[in-house]
Structure formats: structure tokens, C-alpha cells
Design a protein around this motif. Structure first.
Motif, short mmCIF file in Angstrom:
data_model
loop_
_atom_site.label_atom_id
_atom_site.label_comp_id
_atom_site.label_asym_id
_atom_site.label_seq_id
_atom_site.Cartn_x
_atom_site.Cartn_y
_atom_site.Cartn_z
N ILE A 73 2.43 9.66 10.80
CA ILE A 73 2.60 8.56 9.83
C ILE A 73 4.05 8.10 9.80
O ILE A 73 4.96 8.87 9.53
N VAL A 74 4.24 6.80 10.07
CA VAL A 74 5.57 6.20 10.03
C VAL A 74 5.80 5.56 8.67
O VAL A 74 6.86 5.70 8.08
N ASP A 75 4.80 4.84 8.17
CA ASP A 75 4.96 4.13 6.91
C ASP A 75 3.59 3.95 6.25
O ASP A 75 2.57 3.90 6.94
N ALA A 76 3.60 3.84 4.94
CA ALA A 76 2.39 3.57 4.18
C ALA A 76 2.76 2.63 3.05
O ALA A 76 3.74 2.86 2.34
N THR A 77 1.99 1.57 2.90
CA THR A 77 2.28 0.55 1.90
C THR A 77 1.02 0.27 1.09
O THR A 77 -0.04 0.02 1.67
N ALA A 78 1.16 0.30 -0.22
CA ALA A 78 0.03 -0.04 -1.08
C ALA A 78 -0.16 -1.55 -1.10
O ALA A 78 0.82 -2.31 -1.16
N ALA A 79 -1.40 -1.98 -1.04
CA ALA A 79 -1.76 -3.39 -1.14
C ALA A 79 -2.98 -3.46 -2.05
O ALA A 79 -4.12 -3.34 -1.58
N GLY A 80 -2.73 -3.56 -3.34
CA GLY A 80 -3.82 -3.51 -4.30
C GLY A 80 -4.49 -2.15 -4.22
O GLY A 80 -3.82 -1.12 -4.26
N PRO A 81 -5.81 -2.12 -4.05
CA PRO A 81 -6.52 -0.84 -3.98
C PRO A 81 -6.62 -0.26 -2.57
O PRO A 81 -7.48 0.57 -2.31
N PHE A 82 -5.77 -0.69 -1.68
CA PHE A 82 -5.76 -0.19 -0.30
C PHE A 82 -4.37 0.33 0.05
O PHE A 82 -3.38 -0.10 -0.51
N VAL A 83 -4.33 1.24 1.02
CA VAL A 83 -3.07 1.70 1.59
C VAL A 83 -3.11 1.33 3.07
O VAL A 83 -4.04 1.70 3.78
N ASN A 84 -2.12 0.58 3.50
CA ASN A 84 -1.99 0.24 4.91
C ASN A 84 -1.02 1.23 5.54
O ASN A 84 0.07 1.44 5.03
N VAL A 85 -1.44 1.84 6.64
CA VAL A 85 -0.67 2.91 7.26
C VAL A 85 -0.29 2.52 8.67
O VAL A 85 -1.13 2.08 9.47
N LYS A 86 1.00 2.68 8.98
CA LYS A 86 1.49 2.48 10.34
C LYS A 86 1.72 3.85 10.95
O LYS A 86 2.26 4.75 10.31
N ILE A 87 1.30 3.98 12.22
CA ILE A 87 1.46 5.27 12.88
C ILE A 87 2.47 5.18 14.01
O ILE A 87 2.73 4.11 14.55
N ASP A 88 3.02 6.32 14.36
CA ASP A 88 3.95 6.44 15.47
C ASP A 88 3.14 6.48 16.76
O ASP A 88 2.28 7.34 16.94
N ARG A 89 3.39 5.53 17.64
CA ARG A 89 2.61 5.42 18.87
C ARG A 89 2.76 6.64 19.78
O ARG A 89 1.79 7.11 20.37
N VAL A 90 3.96 7.18 19.88
CA VAL A 90 4.17 8.35 20.73
C VAL A 90 3.40 9.54 20.18
O VAL A 90 2.71 10.25 20.91
N ALA A 91 3.48 9.75 18.86
CA ALA A 91 2.73 10.85 18.24
C ALA A 91 1.23 10.64 18.41
O ALA A 91 0.48 11.60 18.64
#
Length: 108
Positions: A73-91
Motif C-alpha cells: 500500500i502506497v496511499d489510501a484516500t477516503a472518498a465518501g463511503p469508499f477508500v481508494n487505494v494505490k499500490i506499489d507496482r514493484v511490491a
């Protein structure tokens, strides 16, 4: 819900479950509606039953704050009732490569 076959989604489900206090089977992992939002979206609605009356937007905010960074997990951002998660491509590629030994990741 079952733990996703995608090893990255399964890893994310385990991380979400640890924060919320449920099992990975209770976590739904979706794709985001637009790629710029992240790699995965986690709806907080199904997780509300594992909290003491916490509303889905508050659960999403807590997940965005408390999901462990580093590793997948690189980043996680709340957007209302959802969490958008960005992942590390190498991992992610490392995780996928180590999962190839397990034939179940190749099956739908």
C-alpha cells in the motif's frame, strides 16, 4: 464474500480486516471507477456491521488513515463511503511472482 484470488486484492483485504476487526472474507475489494483514483476501491458499507454504529464515510476515513503504508500500500484516500487505494507496482509484481507457485491464482 470470499478472499479475492488476486494476491494483491487478498493482501489488501487482510490489511482492511486487521484495521476494522473482521475477517478478510468480510471485505469487498473493487476496482476504482477511474484509474487516477487508485488501483482498488474498498466500499465501507459492508464493514459497518463490524463497528459500533460507525457510519460508512467515517469507516472509510479511518481506513484511509490507519491502513499500513509501505510494502504493497502506497496511499489510501477516503472518498465518501469508499477508500481508494494505490499500490506499489514493484511490491505487486513481487507478490504476484511469489504466488505463481500456487495454481489457484491462475484459476477464476
Amino acid at each position: 464474500m470470499a478472499v479475492p484470488a488476486n494476491p494483491c486484492a487478498a493482501e489488501l483485504a487482510r490489511a482492511v480486516a486487521a484495521v476494522v476487526g473482521c475477517t478478510p472474507d468480510d471485505v469487498k475489494i473493487d476496482s476504482t471507477p477511474r484509474a487516477e483514483l487508485g488501483d482498488f476501491a474498498v466500499p465501507a458499507f459492508p464493514l459497518a456491521r463490524f463497528t459500533d454504529g460507525e457510519k460508512p464515510p467515517a469507516i472509510a476515513a479511518r481506513l484511509a488513515r490507519d491502513l499500513p503504508r509501505g510494502g504493497l500500500i502506497v496511499d489510501a484516500t477516503a472518498a465518501g463511503p469508499f477508500v481508494n487505494v494505490k499500490i506499489d507496482r514493484v511490491a505487486a509484481f513481487r507478490l504476484l511472482a511469489t504466488s505463481v507457485d500456487d495454481a489457484s491464482v491462475l484459476l477464476p
